[in-house]
Scaffold this motif. Structure first.
Motif, PDB file in Angstrom:
ATOM      1  N   LYS A   1      22.594  24.006 -17.453  1.00  0.00           N
ATOM      2  CA  LYS A   1      23.111  24.386 -16.126  1.00  0.00           C
ATOM      3  C   LYS A   1      23.504  23.146 -15.325  1.00  0.00           C
TER       4      LYS A   1
ATOM      5  N   SER B   1       8.882  39.652 -22.055  1.00  0.00           N
ATOM      6  CA  SER B   1       9.993  40.136 -22.877  1.00  0.00           C
ATOM      7  C   SER B   1      10.420  39.061 -23.879  1.00  0.00           C
ATOM      8  N   LYS B   2      10.685  39.517 -25.091  1.00  0.00           N
ATOM      9  CA  LYS B   2      11.037  38.600 -26.180  1.00  0.00           C
ATOM     10  C   LYS B   2      12.297  37.825 -25.821  1.00  0.00           C
TER      11      LYS B   2
ATOM     12  N   THR C   1      11.758  24.393  -6.938  1.00  0.00           N
ATOM     13  CA  THR C   1      11.914  23.220  -7.821  1.00  0.00           C
ATOM     14  C   THR C   1      13.327  23.188  -8.401  1.00  0.00           C
TER      15      THR C   1
ATOM     16  N   ARG D   1      25.279  33.597  -9.608  1.00  0.00           N
ATOM     17  CA  ARG D   1      25.437  33.940 -11.031  1.00  0.00           C
ATOM     18  C   ARG D   1      26.873  33.780 -11.528  1.00  0.00           C
TER      19      ARG D   1
ATOM     20  N   HIS E   1      16.631  14.613 -16.906  1.00  0.00           N
ATOM     21  CA  HIS E   1      15.222  15.016 -16.936  1.00  0.00           C
ATOM     22  C   HIS E   1      15.210  16.484 -17.344  1.00  0.00           C
TER      23      HIS E   1
ATOM     24  N   LYS F   1      12.415  35.266 -23.570  1.00  0.00           N
ATOM     25  CA  LYS F   1      12.408  34.587 -22.258  1.00  0.00           C
ATOM     26  C   LYS F   1      12.193  33.076 -22.393  1.00  0.00           C
TER      27      LYS F   1
HETATM   28  N1  ACO Z   1      15.664  37.043 -23.096  1.00  0.00           N
HETATM   29  C1  ACO Z   1      16.485  36.040 -22.718  1.00  0.00           C
HETATM   30  N2  ACO Z   1      16.418  35.468 -21.486  1.00  0.00           N
HETATM   31  C2  ACO Z   1      15.487  35.935 -20.624  1.00  0.00           C
HETATM   32  C3  ACO Z   1      14.608  36.980 -20.962  1.00  0.00           C
HETATM   33  C4  ACO Z   1      14.733  37.558 -22.266  1.00  0.00           C
HETATM   34  N3  ACO Z   1      13.936  38.528 -22.671  1.00  0.00           N
HETATM   35  N4  ACO Z   1      13.803  37.215 -19.907  1.00  0.00           N
HETATM   36  C5  ACO Z   1      14.162  36.345 -18.938  1.00  0.00           C
HETATM   37  N5  ACO Z   1      15.174  35.579 -19.368  1.00  0.00           N
HETATM   38  C6  ACO Z   1      15.839  34.473 -18.668  1.00  0.00           C
HETATM   39  C7  ACO Z   1      16.093  34.723 -17.217  1.00  0.00           C
HETATM   40  O1  ACO Z   1      17.277  35.467 -17.017  1.00  0.00           O
HETATM   41  C8  ACO Z   1      16.178  33.312 -16.691  1.00  0.00           C
HETATM   42  O2  ACO Z   1      17.422  32.749 -17.023  1.00  0.00           O
HETATM   43  P1  ACO Z   1      18.508  32.418 -15.894  1.00  0.00           P
HETATM   44  O3  ACO Z   1      17.828  31.555 -14.870  1.00  0.00           O
HETATM   45  O4  ACO Z   1      19.564  31.708 -16.646  1.00  0.00           O
HETATM   46  O5  ACO Z   1      18.879  33.746 -15.391  1.00  0.00           O
HETATM   47  C9  ACO Z   1      15.163  32.563 -17.535  1.00  0.00           C
HETATM   48  O6  ACO Z   1      14.928  33.381 -18.678  1.00  0.00           O
HETATM   49  C10 ACO Z   1      13.852  32.328 -16.830  1.00  0.00           C
HETATM   50  O7  ACO Z   1      13.438  33.540 -16.289  1.00  0.00           O
HETATM   51  P2  ACO Z   1      12.888  33.639 -14.796  1.00  0.00           P
HETATM   52  O8  ACO Z   1      12.526  35.046 -14.521  1.00  0.00           O
HETATM   53  O9  ACO Z   1      13.820  32.934 -13.865  1.00  0.00           O
HETATM   54  O10 ACO Z   1      11.584  32.755 -14.981  1.00  0.00           O
HETATM   55  P3  ACO Z   1      10.351  32.602 -14.036  1.00  0.00           P
HETATM   56  O11 ACO Z   1      10.747  32.769 -12.617  1.00  0.00           O
HETATM   57  O12 ACO Z   1       9.241  33.467 -14.526  1.00  0.00           O
HETATM   58  O13 ACO Z   1       9.919  31.091 -14.274  1.00  0.00           O
HETATM   59  C11 ACO Z   1      10.330  28.754 -13.924  1.00  0.00           C
HETATM   60  C12 ACO Z   1      10.802  30.050 -14.591  1.00  0.00           C
HETATM   61  C13 ACO Z   1      10.612  28.799 -12.426  1.00  0.00           C
HETATM   62  C14 ACO Z   1      11.074  27.572 -14.535  1.00  0.00           C
HETATM   63  C15 ACO Z   1       8.800  28.589 -14.148  1.00  0.00           C
HETATM   64  O14 ACO Z   1       8.528  28.509 -15.515  1.00  0.00           O
HETATM   65  C16 ACO Z   1       8.241  27.353 -13.455  1.00  0.00           C
HETATM   66  O15 ACO Z   1       7.894  27.405 -12.281  1.00  0.00           O
HETATM   67  N6  ACO Z   1       8.119  26.201 -14.184  1.00  0.00           N
HETATM   68  C17 ACO Z   1       7.601  24.943 -13.632  1.00  0.00           C
HETATM   69  C18 ACO Z   1       8.548  24.292 -12.650  1.00  0.00           C
HETATM   70  C19 ACO Z   1       9.761  23.639 -13.280  1.00  0.00           C
HETATM   71  O16 ACO Z   1       9.777  23.318 -14.455  1.00  0.00           O
HETATM   72  N7  ACO Z   1      10.797  23.370 -12.451  1.00  0.00           N
HETATM   73  C20 ACO Z   1      11.977  22.647 -12.884  1.00  0.00           C
HETATM   74  C21 ACO Z   1      12.281  21.355 -12.160  1.00  0.00           C
HETATM   75  S1  ACO Z   1      10.901  20.480 -11.559  1.00  0.00           S
HETATM   76  C22 ACO Z   1       9.938  19.832 -12.841  1.00  0.00           C
HETATM   77  O17 ACO Z   1      10.378  19.104 -13.676  1.00  0.00           O
HETATM   78  C23 ACO Z   1       8.516  20.219 -12.896  1.00  0.00           C
END
Ligand code: ACO
Length: 457
Positions: free
Chosen positions: A258, A30-31, A208, A302, A249, A33
């Motif tokens: 956050k 979705s656009k 994480t 939330r 970081h 994200k």
């Molecule tokens: N428009 C606007 N926002 C959107 C949209 C959209 N169309 N779609 C989703 N979002 C938002 C979600 O609501 C969410 O925001 P929120 O958490 O404030 O509610 C955000 O985008 C991310 O969406 P999620 O569904 O939570 O994302 P997903 O679970 O697919 O993956 C994650 C996110 C966990 C960060 C993943 O990319 C990942 O595993 N990354 C690597 C690990 C990481 O970076 N961890 C952080 C600390 S550790 C380190 O430094 C490696």
């Protein structure tokens, strides 16, 4: 030694990047994200002709040249990285090639590894060396570098790459405040790299985030306790108001926002938001319903998140947003990420806005290892003035704009090429092209005994 800290620093990030909006389309998600949800605009990446050694060679050579420092003036060199290409030989040893001409091989230090925390551990080691009986009057050099790539899937958009080098010594313009450190080290399988045949980590995304936020709570609490003890001039408890800037970081920028909100939640639960300036304090006055919030149970609540993100918005804008330039446009560089945020802050603010100010830093490495510490910007105390430190970073913005944005399909091809190249002997990487900044070290060849040779554009 007095006023030990950062004298000079240099940032390197790759010439190629991918636009996050285009990546959203390409990934058919979705656009918004990646751009709004995670807060990212571009992601830097390297082809198969760059590796962790070349990244670190580039950043060290650039720092030494820019600041006219001779290699004979370095007494300790520490590298923090989680990009492992050899189970025995350190990146530091590859960097010693740069010292050949100077004839200086009396250089202590090797590599430190624990996810994104290695650079902070290297920095702490370097500071300890300058403060110790082993110090011989020469500088220490801290290098953090990583290539952050993920397997195809929802984590791929949170990659990045880069390296940062920091010259450490006494009489520094950016002083690491003695005694003010809060650390939290635990055991977790949130993100780890057990498969040595792959560059990719194994990631439990939700864990994480939970680990990062719980480490933040713990480090902040410990830091505040120590600050209350050490800063004898302070009559009221230490709180976010005492951090003029707060850098984190940054795996992705939204998590940083956050995190700043999370610090205000901590302050709120200790009744310390009342110590904020009148205007900032007012934003938290109507949040009584959250007075019984449990930190442990609110990582994904939330309502709590929304309320404290809104209340802390002006604080975020002032204290943290200016630090997110590199994080937003390069992505998660892993171990250099925090120091990229520090560099971004230094170039986004004027000297008068920074002088005499305290900068809080939060370092997190999965696994997990985390620390909160702080630096103070002090007036010119050595040949390495604050002005000189910042001047050395002023080309960052232009270099970011000069980069080449490749299509997501090309980005995917590059990652496929890196996958093929990983751990290969007798391998000739792609020839250097116009896809490297001038003065970049690149991997020329891996011979049949896995020995790597480098050249410079
Ligand atoms: N428009 C606007 N926002 C959107 C949209 C959209 N169309 N779609 C989703 N979002 C938002 C979600 O609501 C969410 O925001 P929120 O958490 O404030 O509610 C955000 O985008 C991310 O969406 P999620 O569904 O939570 O994302 P997903 O679970 O697919 O993956 C994650 C996110 C966990 C960060 C993943 O990319 C990942 O595993 N990354 C690597 C690990 C990481 O970076 N961890 C952080 C600390 S550790 C380190 O430094 C490696």
């Amino acid at each position: 030694q007095r006023n030990v800290g950062i004298l000079a620093m240099e940032v390197y990030f790759p010439f190629c990047c991918v636009d996050q909006e285009k990546l959203e389309e390409y990934d058919k998600i979705s656009k918004g994200k990646y751009t709004i949800g995670l807060g990212q605009t571009e992601m830097g990446f390297c082809d198969d002709n760059e590796d962790i050694n070349s990244l670190c060679l580039t950043v060290v050579a650039r720092l030494m040249e820019k600041h006219h420092i001779g290699y004979e003036n370095i007494g300790r060199l520490e590298v923090g990285t989680e990009t492992i290409i050899d189970k025995s030989k350190s990146v530091k040893s590859a960097l010693m090639q740069l010292f050949e001409e100077s004839g200086n091989f009396d250089v202590e230090g090797v590599d430190t590894t624990n996810a994104c925390y290695g650079g902070t551990s290297a920095l702490f080691n370097a500071i300890a060396w300058v403060e110790s009986s082993a110090f011989d009057g020469r500088f220490a050099l801290v290098v953090c570098g990583d290539i952050a790539v993920y397997a195809h899937g929802n984590a791929r958009c949170t990659g990045g790459a880069g390296a940062i080098a920091m010259l450490i010594g006494p009489s520094a313009p950016l002083v690491v405040e003695p005694g003010l450190r809060g650390t939290c080290m635990r055991h977790a399988y949130d993100f780890y790299k057990p498969d040595l045949t792959s560059e990719y980590p194994v990631v439990d995304g939700k864990l994480t985030v939970k680990s990062y936020l719980s480490a933040l709570d713990a480090c902040y609490q410990t830091y505040c306790k120590k600050a209350n003890k050490h800063l004898k001039s302070k009559a009221s408890p230490f709180c976010l108001n005492d951090m003029d800037f707060m850098v984190f970081h940054s795996p992705y920028c939204k998590l940083v926002q956050k995190s700043l909100a999370r610090l205000t939640l901590n302050d709120f639960l200790w009744n310390n938001t009342s110590l904020y300036s009148e205007e900032d304090c007012m934003a938290f006055e109507k949040l009584e319903e959250f007075e019984t919030t449990s930190l442990e149970n609110s990582f994904f609540d939330r309502n709590v998140e929304k309320a404290f993100m809104a209340a802390s918005q002006p604080l975020f804008q002032r204290k943290t947003l200016p630090s997110l330039l590199l994080a937003k446009r390069v992505g998660n560089m892993y171990s250099p990420s925090l120091y990229g945020c520090l560099a971004s802050l230094l170039i986004s603010k004027s000297a008068s806005e920074l002088l005499h100010k305290r900068i809080g830093l939060f370092s997190y490495g999965s696994g997990f290892a985390a620390s909160m510490f702080s630096m103070r910007v002090v007036e010119d105390t050595s040949q390495f003035t604050f002005h000189r430190l910042v001047s050395g970073l002023l080309d960052v913005q232009a270099r970011l704009d000069e980069r080449k944005c490749l299509d997501p399909a090309e980005f995917t091809d590059v990652l496929a090429r890196r996958e093929k190249a990983h751990a290969k002997a007798d391998y000739a990487p792609s020839a250097p092209s116009d896809r490297l900044f001038p003065g970049t070290f690149y991997l020329r060849r891996v011979d049949d005994k896995f020995r790597r040779t480098y050249e410079r554009t």
